[in-house]
Scaffold this motif. Structure first.
Motif, PDB file in Angstrom:
ATOM      1  N   PHE A   1       4.248  -1.808   4.074  1.00 14.81           N
ATOM      2  CA  PHE A   1       5.535  -1.183   4.401  1.00 14.81           C
ATOM      3  C   PHE A   1       6.111  -0.465   3.175  1.00 14.81           C
ATOM      4  CE2 PHE A   1       5.159  -3.642   8.182  1.00 14.81           C
ATOM      5  CZ  PHE A   1       6.015  -3.081   9.117  1.00 14.81           C
ATOM      6  N   LYS A   2       5.979  -1.058   2.011  1.00 18.60           N
ATOM      7  CA  LYS A   2       6.439  -0.404   0.780  1.00 18.60           C
ATOM      8  C   LYS A   2       5.666   0.885   0.532  1.00 18.60           C
ATOM      9  CE  LYS A   2       7.927  -4.555  -1.674  1.00 18.60           C
ATOM     10  NZ  LYS A   2       7.695  -5.440  -2.823  1.00 18.60           N
ATOM     11  N   THR A   3       4.364   0.838   0.738  1.00 19.29           N
ATOM     12  CA  THR A   3       3.519   2.024   0.528  1.00 19.29           C
ATOM     13  C   THR A   3       3.928   3.145   1.472  1.00 19.29           C
ATOM     14  OG1 THR A   3       1.680   0.686  -0.270  1.00 19.29           O
ATOM     15  CG2 THR A   3       1.139   2.872   0.591  1.00 19.29           C
ATOM     16  N   GLU A   4       4.189   2.798   2.731  1.00 18.16           N
ATOM     17  CA  GLU A   4       4.607   3.820   3.697  1.00 18.16           C
ATOM     18  C   GLU A   4       5.908   4.474   3.273  1.00 18.16           C
ATOM     19  OE1 GLU A   4       6.578   3.625   7.942  1.00 18.16           O
ATOM     20  OE2 GLU A   4       4.426   3.193   8.093  1.00 18.16           O
TER      21      GLU A   4
ATOM     22  N   HIS B   1       9.696  -4.758   7.499  1.00 19.54           N
ATOM     23  CA  HIS B   1       8.614  -5.701   7.755  1.00 19.54           C
ATOM     24  C   HIS B   1       9.090  -6.811   8.692  1.00 19.54           C
ATOM     25  CE1 HIS B   1       5.903  -9.133   6.656  1.00 19.54           C
ATOM     26  NE2 HIS B   1       5.017  -8.192   6.948  1.00 19.54           N
ATOM     27  N   GLU B   2      10.254  -7.355   8.420  1.00 21.10           N
ATOM     28  CA  GLU B   2      10.798  -8.430   9.257  1.00 21.10           C
ATOM     29  C   GLU B   2      11.069  -7.935  10.680  1.00 21.10           C
ATOM     30  OE1 GLU B   2      12.131 -12.071  10.530  1.00 21.10           O
ATOM     31  OE2 GLU B   2      11.128 -11.638   8.639  1.00 21.10           O
ATOM     32  N   GLU B   3      11.607  -6.747  10.809  1.00 18.50           N
ATOM     33  CA  GLU B   3      11.986  -6.211  12.118  1.00 18.50           C
ATOM     34  C   GLU B   3      10.777  -5.850  12.985  1.00 18.50           C
ATOM     35  OE1 GLU B   3      14.960  -4.895  14.932  1.00 18.50           O
ATOM     36  OE2 GLU B   3      15.114  -6.123  13.133  1.00 18.50           O
ATOM     37  N   TRP B   4       9.715  -5.311  12.375  1.00 16.90           N
ATOM     38  CA  TRP B   4       8.629  -4.728  13.168  1.00 16.90           C
ATOM     39  C   TRP B   4       7.245  -5.331  12.927  1.00 16.90           C
ATOM     40  CZ3 TRP B   4      11.744  -0.613  10.773  1.00 16.90           C
ATOM     41  CH2 TRP B   4      12.806  -0.219  11.615  1.00 16.90           C
ATOM     42  N   ARG B   5       7.176  -6.473  12.293  1.00 16.79           N
ATOM     43  CA  ARG B   5       5.846  -7.022  12.000  1.00 16.79           C
ATOM     44  C   ARG B   5       5.059  -7.357  13.261  1.00 16.79           C
ATOM     45  NH1 ARG B   5       7.904 -12.227   8.849  1.00 16.79           N
ATOM     46  NH2 ARG B   5       9.026 -13.209  10.557  1.00 16.79           N
ATOM     47  N   ASP B   6       5.733  -7.640  14.379  1.00 10.27           N
ATOM     48  CA  ASP B   6       5.008  -7.887  15.629  1.00 10.27           C
ATOM     49  C   ASP B   6       4.337  -6.625  16.159  1.00 10.27           C
ATOM     50  OD1 ASP B   6       5.807 -10.528  15.526  1.00 10.27           O
ATOM     51  OD2 ASP B   6       7.435 -10.272  16.977  1.00 10.27           O
ATOM     52  N   LEU B   7       4.946  -5.472  15.918  1.00  5.54           N
ATOM     53  CA  LEU B   7       4.363  -4.206  16.364  1.00  5.54           C
ATOM     54  C   LEU B   7       3.286  -3.696  15.406  1.00  5.54           C
ATOM     55  CD1 LEU B   7       7.550  -2.400  17.668  1.00  5.54           C
ATOM     56  CD2 LEU B   7       5.572  -3.096  19.032  1.00  5.54           C
TER      57      LEU B   7
ATOM     58  N   VAL C   1      13.553   1.481  -1.808  1.00  8.30           N
ATOM     59  CA  VAL C   1      12.310   1.089  -1.128  1.00  8.30           C
ATOM     60  C   VAL C   1      12.167  -0.427  -1.166  1.00  8.30           C
ATOM     61  CG1 VAL C   1       9.771   1.140  -1.304  1.00  8.30           C
ATOM     62  CG2 VAL C   1      11.086   3.274  -1.473  1.00  8.30           C
ATOM     63  N   GLU C   2      12.544  -1.032  -2.287  1.00  4.85           N
ATOM     64  CA  GLU C   2      12.416  -2.491  -2.448  1.00  4.85           C
ATOM     65  C   GLU C   2      13.347  -3.260  -1.514  1.00  4.85           C
ATOM     66  OE1 GLU C   2      10.122  -4.115  -4.269  1.00  4.85           O
ATOM     67  OE2 GLU C   2       9.271  -2.150  -4.751  1.00  4.85           O
ATOM     68  N   VAL C   3      14.441  -2.643  -1.100  1.00  4.47           N
ATOM     69  CA  VAL C   3      15.366  -3.277  -0.161  1.00  4.47           C
ATOM     70  C   VAL C   3      14.915  -3.022   1.280  1.00  4.47           C
ATOM     71  CG1 VAL C   3      17.764  -3.347   0.650  1.00  4.47           C
ATOM     72  CG2 VAL C   3      17.275  -3.020  -1.791  1.00  4.47           C
ATOM     73  N   LEU C   4      14.531  -1.781   1.554  1.00  5.65           N
ATOM     74  CA  LEU C   4      14.166  -1.398   2.916  1.00  5.65           C
ATOM     75  C   LEU C   4      12.892  -2.066   3.411  1.00  5.65           C
ATOM     76  CD1 LEU C   4      14.824   2.448   2.977  1.00  5.65           C
ATOM     77  CD2 LEU C   4      16.096   0.666   4.176  1.00  5.65           C
ATOM     78  N   ALA C   5      11.876  -2.106   2.595  1.00  7.18           N
ATOM     79  CA  ALA C   5      10.572  -2.604   3.049  1.00  7.18           C
ATOM     80  C   ALA C   5      10.662  -4.008   3.658  1.00  7.18           C
ATOM     81  CB  ALA C   5       9.556  -2.550   1.921  1.00  7.18           C
TER      82      ALA C   5
END
Length: 152
Positions: free
Chosen positions: A36-39, A21-27, A13-17
């Motif tokens: 993102f970590k919570t999700e 976040h970087e990929e989809w923060r605009d959406l 989770v610590e790697v993925l979040a």
């Protein structure tokens, strides 16, 4: 390469979040890295949905994919959704994404999920080749996105 449920490697989770976040923060302009970590942490529970799967090779995380009950803030009560589909750039076009999608579809079918939705601002043709149908095109957080459906 293998695809495993995130429940088998919850520390990822610590790697993925940060990737997500970087990929989809605009959406998702109102969501922080902690959101993102919570999700992703919600995917560690016992329910069939939500769930996240990751692609691993030689201990390296290559990508992820999730099934979530809801992925867009829209009026329609559609769901569940294919979400969090991400492959590290250097591993794109090598079959990692297709393997993740196939694993998720098999998981959903085995858990009696009748269909999946997704939305994408850029890759409609990719999903069409994999059997998805565009059901709507919407403006979402300033971007034009295609909402797609696949019956299982």
């Amino acid at each position: 390469m293998r695809v495993v449920n995130l429940t088998e490697m919850p520390d990822m989770v610590e790697v993925l979040a940060p990737w997500h976040h970087e990929e989809w923060r605009d959406l998702y302009p109102n969501e922080s890295l902690d959101d993102f970590k919570t999700e992703l942490a919600k995917c560690l529970g016992p329910d069939a949905v939500p769930a996240t799967f990751i692609a691993i090779e030689n201990g390296e995380l290559l990508g992820s994919i999730s099934v979530l009950p809801r992925d867009m803030e829209i009026e329609e009560n559609w769901g569940p959704w294919l979400a969090n589909f991400y492959v590290k750039p250097e591993y794109r076009s090598l079959g990692v994404g297709k393997m993740l999608i196939e694993a998720l579809l098999a998981y959903c079918e085995s858990n009696a999920v009748p269909h999946l939705y997704l939305f994408t601002p850029k890759t409609r043709q990719y999903y069409e080749r994999l059997g998805w149908e565009t059901i709507s095109t919407e403006k979402y957080h300033g971007q034009i996105v295609d909402i797609m459906l696949r019956q299982l």
